[in-house]
Design an enzyme around this catalytic site. Structure first.
Site, PDB file in Angstrom:
ATOM      1  N   HIS A 111      44.305  37.975  33.314  1.00  0.00           N
ATOM      2  CA  HIS A 111      43.033  37.248  33.441  1.00  0.00           C
ATOM      3  C   HIS A 111      42.089  37.520  32.272  1.00  0.00           C
ATOM      4  O   HIS A 111      40.891  37.275  32.371  1.00  0.00           O
ATOM      5  CB  HIS A 111      42.349  37.584  34.777  1.00  0.00           C
ATOM      6  CG  HIS A 111      43.071  37.021  35.974  1.00  0.00           C
ATOM      7  ND1 HIS A 111      42.827  37.412  37.263  1.00  0.00           N
ATOM      8  CD2 HIS A 111      44.047  36.070  36.056  1.00  0.00           C
ATOM      9  CE1 HIS A 111      43.619  36.749  38.097  1.00  0.00           C
ATOM     10  NE2 HIS A 111      44.378  35.933  37.385  1.00  0.00           N
ATOM     11  N   THR A 179      44.498  44.850  45.159  1.00  0.00           N
ATOM     12  CA  THR A 179      44.224  43.408  45.065  1.00  0.00           C
ATOM     13  C   THR A 179      44.301  42.783  46.456  1.00  0.00           C
ATOM     14  O   THR A 179      45.161  43.152  47.264  1.00  0.00           O
ATOM     15  CB  THR A 179      45.161  42.706  44.052  1.00  0.00           C
ATOM     16  OG1 THR A 179      44.895  41.301  44.043  1.00  0.00           O
ATOM     17  CG2 THR A 179      46.629  42.947  44.349  1.00  0.00           C
ATOM     18  N   ALA A 222      42.439  54.328  46.266  1.00  0.00           N
ATOM     19  CA  ALA A 222      43.430  54.298  45.175  1.00  0.00           C
ATOM     20  C   ALA A 222      43.541  55.656  44.483  1.00  0.00           C
ATOM     21  O   ALA A 222      44.634  56.043  44.056  1.00  0.00           O
ATOM     22  CB  ALA A 222      43.049  53.219  44.153  1.00  0.00           C
TER      23      ALA A 222
HETATM   24  C1  BJW Z   1      40.512  49.211  47.141  1.00  0.00           C
HETATM   25  C2  BJW Z   1      39.475  50.090  46.890  1.00  0.00           C
HETATM   26  C3  BJW Z   1      39.838  51.389  46.567  1.00  0.00           C
HETATM   27  C4  BJW Z   1      38.575  48.223  47.341  1.00  0.00           C
HETATM   28  N1  BJW Z   1      41.131  51.731  46.515  1.00  0.00           N
HETATM   29  N2  BJW Z   1      41.788  49.567  47.105  1.00  0.00           N
HETATM   30  C5  BJW Z   1      43.451  25.407  45.660  1.00  0.00           C
HETATM   31  C6  BJW Z   1      42.404  24.782  44.994  1.00  0.00           C
HETATM   32  C7  BJW Z   1      42.091  25.121  43.664  1.00  0.00           C
HETATM   33  C8  BJW Z   1      42.824  26.051  42.979  1.00  0.00           C
HETATM   34  C9  BJW Z   1      43.855  26.651  43.652  1.00  0.00           C
HETATM   35  C10 BJW Z   1      44.171  26.342  44.973  1.00  0.00           C
HETATM   36  N3  BJW Z   1      45.222  27.099  45.370  1.00  0.00           N
HETATM   37  C11 BJW Z   1      45.554  27.877  44.350  1.00  0.00           C
HETATM   38  C12 BJW Z   1      44.740  27.629  43.306  1.00  0.00           C
HETATM   39  C13 BJW Z   1      44.789  28.281  41.988  1.00  0.00           C
HETATM   40  C14 BJW Z   1      43.673  29.289  41.830  1.00  0.00           C
HETATM   41  C15 BJW Z   1      43.540  30.141  43.061  1.00  0.00           C
HETATM   42  O1  BJW Z   1      44.258  31.077  43.280  1.00  0.00           O
HETATM   43  N4  BJW Z   1      42.563  29.860  43.896  1.00  0.00           N
HETATM   44  C16 BJW Z   1      42.418  30.586  45.148  1.00  0.00           C
HETATM   45  C17 BJW Z   1      40.953  30.882  45.367  1.00  0.00           C
HETATM   46  C18 BJW Z   1      43.060  29.789  46.240  1.00  0.00           C
HETATM   47  N5  BJW Z   1      44.065  30.066  40.690  1.00  0.00           N
HETATM   48  C19 BJW Z   1      43.744  29.715  39.459  1.00  0.00           C
HETATM   49  O2  BJW Z   1      43.007  28.776  39.206  1.00  0.00           O
HETATM   50  C20 BJW Z   1      44.368  30.525  38.359  1.00  0.00           C
HETATM   51  N6  BJW Z   1      45.012  29.664  37.455  1.00  0.00           N
HETATM   52  C21 BJW Z   1      46.089  28.937  37.791  1.00  0.00           C
HETATM   53  O3  BJW Z   1      46.543  28.903  38.920  1.00  0.00           O
HETATM   54  O4  BJW Z   1      46.651  28.288  36.725  1.00  0.00           O
HETATM   55  C22 BJW Z   1      47.651  27.319  36.975  1.00  0.00           C
HETATM   56  C23 BJW Z   1      46.971  26.026  36.796  1.00  0.00           C
HETATM   57  C24 BJW Z   1      46.187  25.865  35.726  1.00  0.00           C
HETATM   58  C25 BJW Z   1      45.552  24.681  35.543  1.00  0.00           C
HETATM   59  C26 BJW Z   1      45.700  23.668  36.468  1.00  0.00           C
HETATM   60  C27 BJW Z   1      46.491  23.840  37.569  1.00  0.00           C
HETATM   61  C28 BJW Z   1      47.139  25.024  37.722  1.00  0.00           C
HETATM   62  C29 BJW Z   1      43.316  31.294  37.582  1.00  0.00           C
HETATM   63  C30 BJW Z   1      42.693  32.363  38.401  1.00  0.00           C
HETATM   64  C31 BJW Z   1      41.592  33.038  37.605  1.00  0.00           C
HETATM   65  C32 BJW Z   1      40.909  34.158  38.383  1.00  0.00           C
HETATM   66  N7  BJW Z   1      39.758  34.585  37.696  1.00  0.00           N
HETATM   67  C33 BJW Z   1      38.963  35.685  38.243  1.00  0.00           C
HETATM   68  C34 BJW Z   1      37.655  35.829  37.459  1.00  0.00           C
HETATM   69  C35 BJW Z   1      37.865  35.919  35.941  1.00  0.00           C
HETATM   70  C36 BJW Z   1      37.724  37.259  35.356  1.00  0.00           C
HETATM   71  C37 BJW Z   1      36.477  38.020  35.801  1.00  0.00           C
HETATM   72  O5  BJW Z   1      35.358  37.478  35.759  1.00  0.00           O
HETATM   73  O6  BJW Z   1      36.605  39.209  36.152  1.00  0.00           O
HETATM   74  O7  BJW Z   1      39.743  36.873  38.239  1.00  0.00           O
HETATM   75  S1  BJW Z   1      38.557  35.453  39.977  1.00  0.00           S
HETATM   76  C38 BJW Z   1      38.697  37.138  40.404  1.00  0.00           C
HETATM   77  O8  BJW Z   1      39.725  37.262  41.408  1.00  0.00           O
HETATM   78  C39 BJW Z   1      39.178  37.859  39.137  1.00  0.00           C
HETATM   79  C40 BJW Z   1      40.240  38.750  39.720  1.00  0.00           C
HETATM   80  O9  BJW Z   1      41.152  39.143  38.721  1.00  0.00           O
HETATM   81  C41 BJW Z   1      40.860  37.911  40.812  1.00  0.00           C
HETATM   82  C42 BJW Z   1      41.609  38.713  41.844  1.00  0.00           C
HETATM   83  O10 BJW Z   1      40.742  39.543  42.561  1.00  0.00           O
HETATM   84  P1  BJW Z   1      41.255  40.972  43.065  1.00  0.00           P
HETATM   85  O11 BJW Z   1      41.563  41.818  41.925  1.00  0.00           O
HETATM   86  O12 BJW Z   1      42.319  40.782  44.072  1.00  0.00           O
HETATM   87  O13 BJW Z   1      39.914  41.553  43.734  1.00  0.00           O
HETATM   88  P2  BJW Z   1      39.410  41.404  45.255  1.00  0.00           P
HETATM   89  O14 BJW Z   1      37.973  41.780  45.251  1.00  0.00           O
HETATM   90  O15 BJW Z   1      39.762  40.101  45.815  1.00  0.00           O
HETATM   91  O16 BJW Z   1      40.262  42.503  46.059  1.00  0.00           O
HETATM   92  C43 BJW Z   1      40.074  43.895  45.847  1.00  0.00           C
HETATM   93  C44 BJW Z   1      40.956  44.665  46.824  1.00  0.00           C
HETATM   94  O17 BJW Z   1      40.828  46.048  46.542  1.00  0.00           O
HETATM   95  C45 BJW Z   1      40.550  44.461  48.295  1.00  0.00           C
HETATM   96  O18 BJW Z   1      41.697  44.139  49.077  1.00  0.00           O
HETATM   97  C46 BJW Z   1      39.983  45.828  48.714  1.00  0.00           C
HETATM   98  O19 BJW Z   1      40.275  46.187  50.048  1.00  0.00           O
HETATM   99  C47 BJW Z   1      40.681  46.761  47.764  1.00  0.00           C
HETATM  100  N8  BJW Z   1      39.918  47.973  47.460  1.00  0.00           N
HETATM  101  N9  BJW Z   1      38.277  49.395  47.054  1.00  0.00           N
HETATM  102  C48 BJW Z   1      42.062  50.769  46.831  1.00  0.00           C
HETATM  103  N10 BJW Z   1      38.872  52.334  46.312  1.00  0.00           N
END
Ligand code: BJW
Length: 239
Positions: A111, A179, A222
């Site tokens: 990302h 994640t 973690a």
């Molecule tokens: C602990 C803890 C501790 C806490 N110890 N654990 C339907 C409609 C529209 C789009 C889509 C759709 N279905 C799918 C999509 C695609 C879309 C998507 O997934 N959407 C969903 C919302 C459904 N994905 C995309 O668009 C991606 N691109 C793509 O698919 O390309 C193909 C394509 C391209 C073009 C056209 C068509 C297709 C791109 C995704 C980009 C994500 N970007 C972000 C922000 C950017 C960077 C930033 O600003 O930082 O990335 S969003 C955000 O979420 C960030 C993260 O990397 C990402 C994941 O989050 P993460 O890491 O899982 O964090 P959390 O907070 O969700 O979870 C943390 C976990 O830790 C929790 O479970 C806690 O319990 C735990 N935790 N403390 C251990 N101490």
């Protein structure tokens, strides 16, 4: 960078939480304070680039301030890479640089990276630790106003996908750490490796969206669960 890793580790925001960086979807997470549609889509940047710059400038300043350090989980994964004979690839969704600072070298930022910017005109990527504004011009092509954080927003293609799927196809152990399993394609990696003889492990604070797909799971902080699991792998000696 080795492409023959037999352990692939996917990390997310939870691994950096105990370093002082907010997650996204926890109750005190980033998406509780700002809307995705305002800061994390290409449309948001086209509509209001200053708002998006503010969002990333604040996070960049926090990361570069010196107060945020790698924690025991980052360090344990760097130790795994250094001591495991078979090769370890970390695929991180995080845009922070805490894996690098802990010593990990075989690492892909799917990302993007907060401490890099990209020119929308010539695509040049540059290291950047300051605030970014519309006044800045690209050092490569001279274009002003077209610089953006080198991060992947919703609707954009994540980086290094070919290498990631190659590594997933070859790995014997897939670990998912900190994640929530809400964002694709990362959330689909466990399904991708399942069925090919790859062992799958989830390490998180709580069961993720895809928890049922993992063969093994460990829940807790973690900084405690990751070092313990790395010890188990290194003491076990083989997969
Ligand atoms: C602990 C803890 C501790 C806490 N110890 N654990 C339907 C409609 C529209 C789009 C889509 C759709 N279905 C799918 C999509 C695609 C879309 C998507 O997934 N959407 C969903 C919302 C459904 N994905 C995309 O668009 C991606 N691109 C793509 O698919 O390309 C193909 C394509 C391209 C073009 C056209 C068509 C297709 C791109 C995704 C980009 C994500 N970007 C972000 C922000 C950017 C960077 C930033 O600003 O930082 O990335 S969003 C955000 O979420 C960030 C993260 O990397 C990402 C994941 O989050 P993460 O890491 O899982 O964090 P959390 O907070 O969700 O979870 C943390 C976990 O830790 C929790 O479970 C806690 O319990 C735990 N935790 N403390 C251990 N101490």
């Amino acid at each position: 960078m080795t492409d023959t890793a037999n352990i692939v580790v996917l990390t997310g925001a939870g691994i950096s939480k105990e370093s002082g960086l907010a997650t996204f979807r926890d109750a005190d997470g980033i998406w509780a304070r700002v809307r995705i549609e305002d800061v994390a889509t290409p449309e948001a940047f086209a509509r209001d680039p200053e708002r998006v710059h503010d969002f990333y400038n604040t996070r960049r300043a926090g990361l570069a301030s010196g107060g945020v350090m790698p924690n025991a989980a980052h360090v344990a994964l760097a130790r795994l890479e250094a001591e495991w004979p078979g090769g370890v690839l970390i695929v991180t969704q995080n845009i922070d640089d805490l894996h690098e600072r802990a010593g990990s070298r075989n690492l892909l930022h799917m990302h993007g990276e907060l401490l890099k910017i990209r020119c929308n005109r010539c695509q040049a990527i540059t290291g950047w630790t300051e605030d970014l504004s519309l006044e800045h011009a690209c050092a490569d092509c001279g274009d002003a106003g077209g610089l953006r954080p080198n991060v992947v927003w919703f609707g954009e293609m994540p980086l290094e996908m070919e290498r990631i799927y190659q590594a997933l196809d070859r790995c014997r152990l897939f670990m998912s750490i900190g994640t929530s399993g809400n964002v694709y394609p990362a959330a689909g990696f466990v399904a991708h490796v399942t069925g090919g003889g790859t062992h799958t492990v989830e390490i998180n604070m709580e069961p993720s969206e895809g928890a049922a797909q993992f063969a093994e799971a460990h829940y807790g902080l973690a900084t405690e669960t990751v070092p313990a699991y790395v010890d188990k792998i290194l003491n076990g000696g083989k997969l």
